[in-house]
Design a protein around this motif. Structure first.
Motif, short mmCIF file in Angstrom:
data_model
loop_
_atom_site.label_atom_id
_atom_site.label_comp_id
_atom_site.label_asym_id
_atom_site.label_seq_id
_atom_site.Cartn_x
_atom_site.Cartn_y
_atom_site.Cartn_z
N ILE A 191 21.61 80.11 31.96
CA ILE A 191 21.72 79.68 30.97
C ILE A 191 20.05 78.84 30.89
O ILE A 191 19.51 78.61 31.56
N GLY A 192 19.40 79.51 29.65
CA GLY A 192 18.17 79.31 29.61
C GLY A 192 16.91 80.67 30.71
O GLY A 192 16.07 80.06 30.21
N LEU A 193 17.49 81.36 31.05
CA LEU A 193 16.75 82.45 32.10
C LEU A 193 17.19 83.99 30.74
O LEU A 193 18.43 84.37 30.35
N PRO A 194 16.15 83.95 30.48
CA PRO A 194 15.66 85.21 29.23
C PRO A 194 16.18 86.56 29.72
O PRO A 194 16.04 86.85 31.19
N ASP A 195 16.93 86.65 29.09
CA ASP A 195 17.64 88.66 29.76
C ASP A 195 18.14 88.53 30.90
O ASP A 195 18.41 89.73 31.21
N ILE A 248 17.68 70.11 25.76
CA ILE A 248 17.73 69.15 24.13
C ILE A 248 16.72 68.87 23.85
O ILE A 248 15.94 69.33 22.20
N LEU A 249 15.78 68.84 24.66
CA LEU A 249 13.78 68.31 24.39
C LEU A 249 13.29 69.75 25.06
O LEU A 249 12.28 69.20 25.39
N TYR A 250 13.21 70.76 25.24
CA TYR A 250 13.27 71.93 26.13
C TYR A 250 11.25 71.67 25.78
O TYR A 250 11.40 72.23 24.85
N PRO A 251 10.62 71.82 26.94
CA PRO A 251 10.72 71.96 28.12
C PRO A 251 10.20 70.85 28.87
O PRO A 251 10.66 70.67 30.62
#
Length: 350
Positions: A34-38, A318-321
């Motif tokens: 999760i959070g790793l694009p593509d 929730i408050l990335y980064p």
């Protein structure tokens, strides 16, 4: 209760435990990428396969594989193991003290670990004490020492639920005061390091910490499962009644308590202070599945793992980064769940 009803209830409890366990593993699997694009979730299997084949440094996806194997997977596994250990430790302590407001941290273990880590950060000199290993060892030694003092003093006055809780609370305040004194005199950059450690986080997770935590948690859980029937007796009866059933309450209280202390000390030495899960997970398990420790302990373990896994993931995004420590998120997430569960069951905490 008829035999048919008993078997149906037993099967229902088993399904609840298995369903929650399956949900935990599914969440852990999807949270790995999760959070790793593509990135496809199947990349997890690809990364593990390349690691086993020794080809982790080959191909165009080396960076992604290393992120999955060296950052994401240790963090997720440590979150699961920490949830299991803290929840089971809390469940065992509540049973042997017959006090549903008790958790391993009531005994001063967390404040002792914070004191040990603070001493190492603020006053430690040399490469060892300035390293993560030095801080981990100091926190572990202080928390284990606190647990031994609690049981040593309690043995002098009789190992009863009241004596354990009272001595633990006294040491909790003592170590908190000593940590606050160290923070008062610490330099600004060291004070920041102390505060960050007390928040509780899985940012320092490594495969070594996962292996050590896993060995300790699994062994302690296996031993506690052997005491399920004595724990059933102790949770529901006073010491005199328990003795009449052929169970030595002081011995069970000592063994289970020290196992809980050892598990908690190991976990928080790697993660920092993570509170509340050792209190809420046992309560939720008790409300949902009952007080039979053959099902209660495994379900508390699975719930603790799921709660910490969800809390850590929410804190990361929730408050990335900005990465909010899991110790903060578990309180925000756990309190509403706990209150809702109490209201839905229409019963309070004794």
């Amino acid at each position: 209760m008829l035999e048919k009803d008993y078997k149906s209830l037993k099967r229902k409890k088993q399904l609840i435990i298995l369903g929650t366990l399956l949900l935990t593993f599914i969440c852990g699997y999807f949270f790995t990428t999760i959070g790793l694009p593509d990135i496809n979730n199947l990349q997890v299997f690809t990364a593990v396969q390349k690691l086993l084949n020794g080809t982790i440094n080959n191909g165009s996806d080396v960076a992604v594989n290393k992120i999955i194997l060296l950052l994401r997977m240790p963090r997720i596994l440590l979150a699961i193991l920490a949830g299991v250990g803290l929840a089971v430790a809390g469940a065992a302590m509540q049973s042997v003290t017959r006090n549903y407001l008790v958790s391993p941290f009531t005994l001063g273990i967390s404040s002792a670990a914070a004191f040990g880590a603070s001493m190492c950060i603020v006053f430690g000199s040399g490469a060892f004490f300035q390293s993560d290993a030095g801080m981990i060892i100091c926190a572990f030694a202080a928390s284990c020492g606190c647990g031994l003092v609690v049981y040593g003093v309690s043995r002098q006055i009789g190992i009863t639920p009241g004596s354990i809780v009272l001595v633990g609370i006294a040491l909790n305040y003592l170590f908190s005061a000593m940590t606050a004194t160290i923070e008062f005199f610490a330099k600004e950059h060291k004070l920041e390091a102390v505060v960050q450690w007390t928040f509780g986080t899985f940012n320092r997770a490594t495969w070594e910490s996962v292996a050590l935590t896993g060995i300790v948690v699994l062994i302690c859980l296996a031993v506690l499962m052997l005491y399920c029937l004595p724990l059933n007796a102790m949770a529901a009866n006073d010491d005199e009644t328990v003795k009449s059933l052929g169970v030595n309450p002081e011995r069970i209280r000592t063994v289970c308590g020290l196992l809980a202390v050892f598990m908690t000390s190991t976990i928080i030495s790697f993660t920092g202070v993570i509170g509340f899960v050792g209190l809420i997970a046992p309560h939720m398990a008790r409300f949902i599945i009952g007080n039979d420790h053959r099902y209660y302990l495994p379900f508390a373990a699975v719930l603790g793992a799921l709660l910490l896994l969800l809390s850590d993931t929410i804190g990361k995004f929730i408050l990335y980064p900005v990465n909010i420590p899991v110790g903060i998120i578990i309180s925000f997430l756990g309190v509403p769940l706990f209150i809702h569960l109490i209201l839905s069951k229409r019963q309070g905490i004794e």
